[in-house]
Motif scaffolding. Sequence first.
Motif, short mmCIF file in Angstrom:
data_model
loop_
_atom_site.label_atom_id
_atom_site.label_comp_id
_atom_site.label_asym_id
_atom_site.label_seq_id
_atom_site.Cartn_x
_atom_site.Cartn_y
_atom_site.Cartn_z
N THR A 63 46.43 3.25 65.46
CA THR A 63 47.22 3.04 66.69
C THR A 63 48.71 2.92 66.40
OG1 THR A 63 46.82 0.64 66.54
CG2 THR A 63 45.30 1.94 67.90
N ASP A 64 49.07 2.44 65.21
CA ASP A 64 50.49 2.32 64.86
C ASP A 64 51.16 3.69 64.82
OD1 ASP A 64 50.31 -0.43 64.69
OD2 ASP A 64 50.02 -0.46 62.52
N ASP A 67 51.64 4.92 68.37
CA ASP A 67 52.75 4.19 69.00
C ASP A 67 54.09 4.72 68.50
OD1 ASP A 67 50.98 2.61 70.39
OD2 ASP A 67 51.07 0.92 69.00
N GLU A 70 54.83 8.04 70.19
CA GLU A 70 55.20 7.83 71.60
C GLU A 70 56.59 7.22 71.75
OE1 GLU A 70 52.01 5.44 73.04
OE2 GLU A 70 50.70 7.16 73.47
N GLN A 71 57.00 6.40 70.76
CA GLN A 71 58.29 5.72 70.84
C GLN A 71 59.39 6.42 70.06
OE1 GLN A 71 57.49 1.67 69.58
NE2 GLN A 71 55.68 1.54 70.89
#
Length: 459
Positions: A63-64, A67, A70-71
Amino acid sequence: MTTDTPDTIQQEEVKTDRLQELLGKIETRDYTVGIVGLGYVGLPLMWTFHSNDMPVLGFDIDTDKIDCIEQGKPYIKHLGKDMMQKLADSEKADATTDFSRIPDADALMLCVPTPLDHHREPDMQYVEKTCLTVGEHLREGQLVILESTTYPGTTEELIIPILESKSGLTAGKDFYVAYSPEREDPGNVDFNTSKIPKVVGGHGEEAIELACALYNTSIVETVPVSDTKTAEAVKITENVFRAVNIALVNELKVIFSDMDIDVHEVLDAADTKPFGFMKFVPGPGLGGHCIPIDPFYLTWKAREYEQNTRFIELAGEINTAMPQYVVDQTLKALNAHKKAMNGSNVLVLGLAYKPDVDDMRESPTFKIMDLLKEYGAEVSYYDPHIPEIKPTREHAEWTGVKSVGWSKENISAFDAVIISTDHSDINYHELGKWSNCIIDSRHAMKGIEPQNEIHIWKA
């Protein structure tokens, strides 16, 4: 003599129509490329297709990483923030941990680890688990390409049976399968993913045609070969070639050192020959995700055919012995300063497996640090690209250890400094002033005159 039945002819027409439809989608950039595994191979591949106006959909269990995409935050240093921000802002790029979205992709490129287990045999668990997941969601018309380096026969013997069993579909009839080995060289500014030709082998002619058409949208050249097994053998051959030649110069380093001959001077002079010689350089051992591992995949597979791989195994013995050689030279260097290894403070420069990257997979530095610790040394490291050691599969005991700061006060406090990775942004002139016991396994101190009775050991 056999005659095609009307049903057979109709099936072939359907296959041909579907292939032409998919080729048309590739040509119009309406073909979504799915990347499974967004590490050092998958993320650059995702960026390469995106840069050529192809829709991309990344999958990862971490998930990191999702993320960060996405960021717009970089998690592989040499790829940079600009790339990540463009992926984050693009409407044609997406990343997810939701593998039920696999049907959204027209092609699925599998970029997952293929390490060795503790018996130095292929550990295919990541490939198997990925194929089981993909198989659960596989739909007709999709193209599945394995990019991970592996032994010849993997695609036909392992990948296709899993996909067919889980999906109920048939490879070559309902979906396409190909193999195209990654050829990444992290940190190489001259050759990124788009500039390195892609070898492509397929399960049938249609799979090769479709895979080549896809790579041709974004890669400088495709090199089709007869089948997946041949493509798998190509990558193994490339890495066996490098492993054997590195072992040769590592052996020469040890021999010439005893003869008081500088192996680097020898290699530089030999490299002036315009034919018949290719320069390799010695070092403290092999690192990275390919060369220390991939040759043993062929060794393992060769046993099935009652064949011995003597060159590969000998090269492996020599290369895996190099960290011990570096530590032995450190013992001698400390002894020359009337110090024992036990209780000495030793700094290792460079944790990454190669210069100017933050990739520490299979880095020989870990083995050097382990050996130093076994001899009773107090061990620290400095790496400007790796401020803290993150969890690894093989070296959990070093997790959380942080790099020391670069200062005269810090560096001069160590009894010995081992240069394990020759990062270009390390100031070796300052190192020469601050330390009087340097073990140089990378020829990084070339041209730097000894100062303050400095002892430079060419390990």
